[in-house]
Scaffold this active site. Sequence first.
Site, PDB file in Angstrom:
ATOM      1  N   GLU A   1       9.915 -16.875 -11.009  1.00  0.00           N
ATOM      2  CA  GLU A   1       9.673 -15.485 -10.583  1.00  0.00           C
ATOM      3  C   GLU A   1      10.835 -14.930  -9.775  1.00  0.00           C
ATOM      4  O   GLU A   1      11.107 -13.732  -9.825  1.00  0.00           O
ATOM      5  CB  GLU A   1       8.382 -15.405  -9.760  1.00  0.00           C
ATOM      6  CG  GLU A   1       7.142 -15.630 -10.619  1.00  0.00           C
ATOM      7  CD  GLU A   1       5.863 -15.625  -9.823  1.00  0.00           C
ATOM      8  OE1 GLU A   1       5.915 -15.554  -8.578  1.00  0.00           O
ATOM      9  OE2 GLU A   1       4.794 -15.721 -10.469  1.00  0.00           O
TER      10      GLU A   1
ATOM     11  N   ASP B   1       7.072 -21.503   1.817  1.00  0.00           N
ATOM     12  CA  ASP B   1       6.702 -20.529   0.785  1.00  0.00           C
ATOM     13  C   ASP B   1       5.688 -19.550   1.363  1.00  0.00           C
ATOM     14  O   ASP B   1       4.784 -19.935   2.112  1.00  0.00           O
ATOM     15  CB  ASP B   1       6.115 -21.261  -0.433  1.00  0.00           C
ATOM     16  CG  ASP B   1       6.072 -20.381  -1.661  1.00  0.00           C
ATOM     17  OD1 ASP B   1       6.841 -20.643  -2.604  1.00  0.00           O
ATOM     18  OD2 ASP B   1       5.270 -19.411  -1.684  1.00  0.00           O
ATOM     19  N   ILE B   2       5.822 -18.291   0.996  1.00  0.00           N
ATOM     20  CA  ILE B   2       4.935 -17.240   1.516  1.00  0.00           C
ATOM     21  C   ILE B   2       3.516 -17.376   0.963  1.00  0.00           C
ATOM     22  O   ILE B   2       2.551 -16.890   1.570  1.00  0.00           O
ATOM     23  CB  ILE B   2       5.543 -15.849   1.198  1.00  0.00           C
ATOM     24  CG1 ILE B   2       5.084 -14.803   2.194  1.00  0.00           C
ATOM     25  CG2 ILE B   2       5.289 -15.430  -0.233  1.00  0.00           C
ATOM     26  CD1 ILE B   2       5.872 -13.502   2.127  1.00  0.00           C
TER      27      ILE B   2
ATOM     28  N   HIS C   1      15.808 -22.335  -6.765  1.00  0.00           N
ATOM     29  CA  HIS C   1      15.110 -22.901  -5.607  1.00  0.00           C
ATOM     30  C   HIS C   1      14.350 -24.136  -6.037  1.00  0.00           C
ATOM     31  O   HIS C   1      13.877 -24.241  -7.168  1.00  0.00           O
ATOM     32  CB  HIS C   1      14.168 -21.870  -4.965  1.00  0.00           C
ATOM     33  CG  HIS C   1      13.264 -21.194  -5.938  1.00  0.00           C
ATOM     34  ND1 HIS C   1      13.680 -20.150  -6.736  1.00  0.00           N
ATOM     35  CD2 HIS C   1      11.961 -21.419  -6.252  1.00  0.00           C
ATOM     36  CE1 HIS C   1      12.679 -19.759  -7.494  1.00  0.00           C
ATOM     37  NE2 HIS C   1      11.615 -20.514  -7.234  1.00  0.00           N
TER      38      HIS C   1
ATOM     39  N   HIS D   1      11.124 -26.376  -5.158  1.00  0.00           N
ATOM     40  CA  HIS D   1       9.842 -26.443  -4.446  1.00  0.00           C
ATOM     41  C   HIS D   1       9.641 -27.865  -3.933  1.00  0.00           C
ATOM     42  O   HIS D   1       9.906 -28.836  -4.653  1.00  0.00           O
ATOM     43  CB  HIS D   1       8.685 -26.121  -5.394  1.00  0.00           C
ATOM     44  CG  HIS D   1       8.691 -24.732  -5.953  1.00  0.00           C
ATOM     45  ND1 HIS D   1       7.920 -23.718  -5.440  1.00  0.00           N
ATOM     46  CD2 HIS D   1       9.361 -24.198  -7.004  1.00  0.00           C
ATOM     47  CE1 HIS D   1       8.109 -22.607  -6.152  1.00  0.00           C
ATOM     48  NE2 HIS D   1       8.978 -22.876  -7.105  1.00  0.00           N
TER      49      HIS D   1
ATOM     50  N   ASN E   1      11.569 -24.365 -11.434  1.00  0.00           N
ATOM     51  CA  ASN E   1      11.199 -23.566 -12.600  1.00  0.00           C
ATOM     52  C   ASN E   1      12.436 -22.853 -13.132  1.00  0.00           C
ATOM     53  O   ASN E   1      13.272 -22.394 -12.343  1.00  0.00           O
ATOM     54  CB  ASN E   1      10.145 -22.531 -12.213  1.00  0.00           C
ATOM     55  CG  ASN E   1       8.841 -23.177 -11.768  1.00  0.00           C
ATOM     56  OD1 ASN E   1       8.423 -24.195 -12.323  1.00  0.00           O
ATOM     57  ND2 ASN E   1       8.201 -22.613 -10.760  1.00  0.00           N
TER      58      ASN E   1
HETATM   59  P1  5GP Z   1       9.145 -19.486  -8.757  1.00  0.00           P
HETATM   60  O1  5GP Z   1       7.903 -19.099  -9.496  1.00  0.00           O
HETATM   61  O2  5GP Z   1      10.256 -18.487  -8.949  1.00  0.00           O
HETATM   62  O3  5GP Z   1       9.568 -20.899  -9.019  1.00  0.00           O
HETATM   63  O4  5GP Z   1       8.763 -19.503  -7.221  1.00  0.00           O
HETATM   64  C1  5GP Z   1       9.000 -18.425  -6.372  1.00  0.00           C
HETATM   65  C2  5GP Z   1       8.301 -18.753  -5.089  1.00  0.00           C
HETATM   66  O5  5GP Z   1       8.780 -17.876  -4.079  1.00  0.00           O
HETATM   67  C3  5GP Z   1       6.776 -18.542  -5.151  1.00  0.00           C
HETATM   68  O6  5GP Z   1       6.113 -19.760  -4.817  1.00  0.00           O
HETATM   69  C4  5GP Z   1       6.510 -17.430  -4.131  1.00  0.00           C
HETATM   70  O7  5GP Z   1       5.303 -17.607  -3.421  1.00  0.00           O
HETATM   71  C5  5GP Z   1       7.733 -17.532  -3.227  1.00  0.00           C
HETATM   72  N1  5GP Z   1       8.114 -16.276  -2.604  1.00  0.00           N
HETATM   73  C6  5GP Z   1       8.229 -15.068  -3.201  1.00  0.00           C
HETATM   74  N2  5GP Z   1       8.663 -14.143  -2.332  1.00  0.00           N
HETATM   75  C7  5GP Z   1       8.806 -14.780  -1.144  1.00  0.00           C
HETATM   76  C8  5GP Z   1       9.223 -14.347   0.151  1.00  0.00           C
HETATM   77  O8  5GP Z   1       9.548 -13.191   0.391  1.00  0.00           O
HETATM   78  N3  5GP Z   1       9.246 -15.280   1.135  1.00  0.00           N
HETATM   79  C9  5GP Z   1       8.906 -16.590   0.909  1.00  0.00           C
HETATM   80  N4  5GP Z   1       8.956 -17.408   1.957  1.00  0.00           N
HETATM   81  N5  5GP Z   1       8.513 -17.031  -0.298  1.00  0.00           N
HETATM   82  C10 5GP Z   1       8.469 -16.142  -1.316  1.00  0.00           C
END
Ligand code: 5GP
Length: 113
Positions: free
Chosen positions: A93, A28-29, A98, A100, A85
């Site tokens: 988001e 994760d970034i 995905h 985690h 999520n």
């Molecule tokens: P969500 O809130 O959708 O479950 O999690 C999205 C995740 O994607 C977040 O933890 C966010 O930090 C990660 N993320 C968003 N954009 C990027 C990206 O461009 N590269 C990587 N490696 N992770 C990302």
Amino acid sequence: MCIFCKIVNKEIPAKVVYEDDKVMAFHDINPQAPIHILIIPKEHIPTVNDLEENHKELIGHIFLVAKKIAKELGVDEKGYRMLVNCNSDGGQEIYHIHFHLFAGKPLGPMICK
Ligand code: 5GP
Ligand code: ZN
């Protein structure tokens, strides 16, 4: 094309820890734990709500990939947390499903506040 599809297509970089023909996993970034990996299907499935019967094998495969990654990163015995999520109240988001994988410290109880 969504950001995770771009990662699958290598159009944007990611620190990839696992890849096969169906699945990809990368750091994760913006990590929320010492180890924070995202495991995604290469197929663009927006949310859990979009899962169909024919995705059963894929989702099972993702959990086996998670197990493999946890072992490779040396956190299988101490433990880890997996989280998905869904939609806005779920805190999603990126609308490409995905999983985690958090690890590397005691994560404590699951608190949804
Ligand atoms: P969500 O809130 O959708 O479950 O999690 C999205 C995740 O994607 C977040 O933890 C966010 O930090 C990660 N993320 C968003 N954009 C990027 C990206 O461009 N590269 C990587 N490696 N992770 C990302
Ligand atoms: Zn996508």
